[in-house]
Design a protein around this motif. Sequence first.
Motif, PDB file in Angstrom:
ATOM      1  N   ILE A  60      19.464 -22.850  17.580  1.00  0.00           N
ATOM      2  CA  ILE A  60      20.170 -23.457  18.711  1.00  0.00           C
ATOM      3  C   ILE A  60      20.605 -22.389  19.709  1.00  0.00           C
ATOM      4  O   ILE A  60      20.457 -22.563  20.924  1.00  0.00           O
ATOM      5  CB  ILE A  60      21.385 -24.290  18.229  1.00  0.00           C
ATOM      6  CG1 ILE A  60      20.947 -25.441  17.328  1.00  0.00           C
ATOM      7  CG2 ILE A  60      22.211 -24.788  19.409  1.00  0.00           C
ATOM      8  CD1 ILE A  60      20.190 -26.555  17.990  1.00  0.00           C
ATOM      9  N   SER A  61      21.104 -21.260  19.240  1.00  0.00           N
ATOM     10  CA  SER A  61      21.542 -20.202  20.159  1.00  0.00           C
ATOM     11  C   SER A  61      20.369 -19.618  20.942  1.00  0.00           C
ATOM     12  O   SER A  61      20.497 -19.316  22.132  1.00  0.00           O
ATOM     13  CB  SER A  61      22.279 -19.095  19.401  1.00  0.00           C
ATOM     14  OG  SER A  61      21.461 -18.565  18.369  1.00  0.00           O
ATOM     15  N   ARG A  73      26.593 -27.024  26.168  1.00  0.00           N
ATOM     16  CA  ARG A  73      25.646 -27.932  26.832  1.00  0.00           C
ATOM     17  C   ARG A  73      24.403 -28.149  25.971  1.00  0.00           C
ATOM     18  O   ARG A  73      23.931 -29.276  25.826  1.00  0.00           O
ATOM     19  CB  ARG A  73      25.260 -27.364  28.203  1.00  0.00           C
ATOM     20  CG  ARG A  73      24.234 -28.194  28.938  1.00  0.00           C
ATOM     21  CD  ARG A  73      24.844 -29.447  29.550  1.00  0.00           C
ATOM     22  NE  ARG A  73      23.814 -30.175  30.271  1.00  0.00           N
ATOM     23  CZ  ARG A  73      23.526 -31.448  30.035  1.00  0.00           C
ATOM     24  NH1 ARG A  73      24.212 -32.141  29.153  1.00  0.00           N
ATOM     25  NH2 ARG A  73      22.577 -32.038  30.702  1.00  0.00           N
ATOM     26  N   ILE A  74      23.873 -27.069  25.392  1.00  0.00           N
ATOM     27  CA  ILE A  74      22.666 -27.221  24.576  1.00  0.00           C
ATOM     28  C   ILE A  74      22.968 -28.082  23.352  1.00  0.00           C
ATOM     29  O   ILE A  74      22.134 -28.888  22.928  1.00  0.00           O
ATOM     30  CB  ILE A  74      22.046 -25.856  24.170  1.00  0.00           C
ATOM     31  CG1 ILE A  74      20.577 -26.029  23.729  1.00  0.00           C
ATOM     32  CG2 ILE A  74      22.797 -25.178  23.055  1.00  0.00           C
ATOM     33  CD1 ILE A  74      19.637 -26.401  24.797  1.00  0.00           C
ATOM     34  N   SER A  75      24.167 -27.962  22.803  1.00  0.00           N
ATOM     35  CA  SER A  75      24.540 -28.787  21.654  1.00  0.00           C
ATOM     36  C   SER A  75      24.535 -30.262  22.026  1.00  0.00           C
ATOM     37  O   SER A  75      24.028 -31.102  21.265  1.00  0.00           O
ATOM     38  CB  SER A  75      25.917 -28.390  21.131  1.00  0.00           C
ATOM     39  OG  SER A  75      25.850 -27.103  20.562  1.00  0.00           O
ATOM     40  N   ARG A  76      25.072 -30.591  23.188  1.00  0.00           N
ATOM     41  CA  ARG A  76      25.084 -31.992  23.630  1.00  0.00           C
ATOM     42  C   ARG A  76      23.663 -32.500  23.870  1.00  0.00           C
ATOM     43  O   ARG A  76      23.315 -33.621  23.481  1.00  0.00           O
ATOM     44  CB  ARG A  76      25.929 -32.153  24.898  1.00  0.00           C
ATOM     45  CG  ARG A  76      27.422 -32.046  24.637  1.00  0.00           C
ATOM     46  CD  ARG A  76      28.259 -32.473  25.836  1.00  0.00           C
ATOM     47  NE  ARG A  76      27.995 -31.748  27.052  1.00  0.00           N
ATOM     48  CZ  ARG A  76      28.547 -30.588  27.404  1.00  0.00           C
ATOM     49  NH1 ARG A  76      29.413 -30.005  26.590  1.00  0.00           N
ATOM     50  NH2 ARG A  76      28.255 -30.010  28.544  1.00  0.00           N
ATOM     51  N   THR A 155      18.243 -13.491  19.922  1.00  0.00           N
ATOM     52  CA  THR A 155      18.752 -13.907  18.622  1.00  0.00           C
ATOM     53  C   THR A 155      17.582 -14.140  17.689  1.00  0.00           C
ATOM     54  O   THR A 155      16.593 -14.728  18.081  1.00  0.00           O
ATOM     55  CB  THR A 155      19.555 -15.222  18.765  1.00  0.00           C
ATOM     56  OG1 THR A 155      20.539 -15.036  19.770  1.00  0.00           O
ATOM     57  CG2 THR A 155      20.226 -15.598  17.475  1.00  0.00           C
ATOM     58  N   ASP A 156      17.712 -13.673  16.449  1.00  0.00           N
ATOM     59  CA  ASP A 156      16.654 -13.906  15.450  1.00  0.00           C
ATOM     60  C   ASP A 156      16.605 -15.380  15.101  1.00  0.00           C
ATOM     61  O   ASP A 156      17.630 -16.013  14.910  1.00  0.00           O
ATOM     62  CB  ASP A 156      16.918 -13.116  14.189  1.00  0.00           C
ATOM     63  CG  ASP A 156      16.791 -11.619  14.406  1.00  0.00           C
ATOM     64  OD1 ASP A 156      17.468 -10.878  13.679  1.00  0.00           O
ATOM     65  OD2 ASP A 156      16.026 -11.206  15.292  1.00  0.00           O
ATOM     66  N   ASP A 157      15.398 -15.914  14.999  1.00  0.00           N
ATOM     67  CA  ASP A 157      15.223 -17.290  14.564  1.00  0.00           C
ATOM     68  C   ASP A 157      15.243 -17.350  13.050  1.00  0.00           C
ATOM     69  O   ASP A 157      14.931 -16.379  12.391  1.00  0.00           O
ATOM     70  CB  ASP A 157      13.888 -17.843  15.057  1.00  0.00           C
ATOM     71  CG  ASP A 157      13.883 -18.028  16.573  1.00  0.00           C
ATOM     72  OD1 ASP A 157      12.787 -18.152  17.116  1.00  0.00           O
ATOM     73  OD2 ASP A 157      14.965 -18.059  17.187  1.00  0.00           O
TER      74      ASP A 157
END
Length: 158
Positions: A60-61, A73-76, A155-157
């Motif tokens: 998500i990040s 916003r991305i969470s929503r 960020t590492d996936d």
Amino acid sequence: MGDLAPLDAGEAAFWRSLIRVTTMLPRALEDQFLPETGLTVSDYGVLVALSEAPGHLLRISALAATTALSLSRISRVVDDLTRRGLVEKRRCAEDGRASNAVLTAAGLAKLEAAYPGHLARVRASVFDRLSAEDVRAAGPVLARLAAALDTTAPTDDC
């Protein structure tokens, strides 16, 4: 602020035009896009990012960074896409505090159905109004501005 030189006429004109484009373009795209596809421009951006990610999966990040949306916003957006069956949320195996977003088959189908109309709007709104030279000249300038504004760290996936 007294030490800063005011914008000259060329800078002021550029700035005002840039503000108008960044305000009006998303609105113009959304006004047609949402009724035609049921997707917002943010929804579409998330689906595109996931479609291009290895395994159609992003933390998500990382998805927030890729789409230039805030974490809230991305969470929503991801929660809404999940409720609609277009994205699936999964806990990150390596970090139980983090979640991944995964594009579903329905999400990919929705993206593929929305693409032709989106492409037509982007061409009509932007590229049909620019010469090839305009695009070649503006592309690196816009990329440089975007890079200078990008405060996200990779960020590492999971």
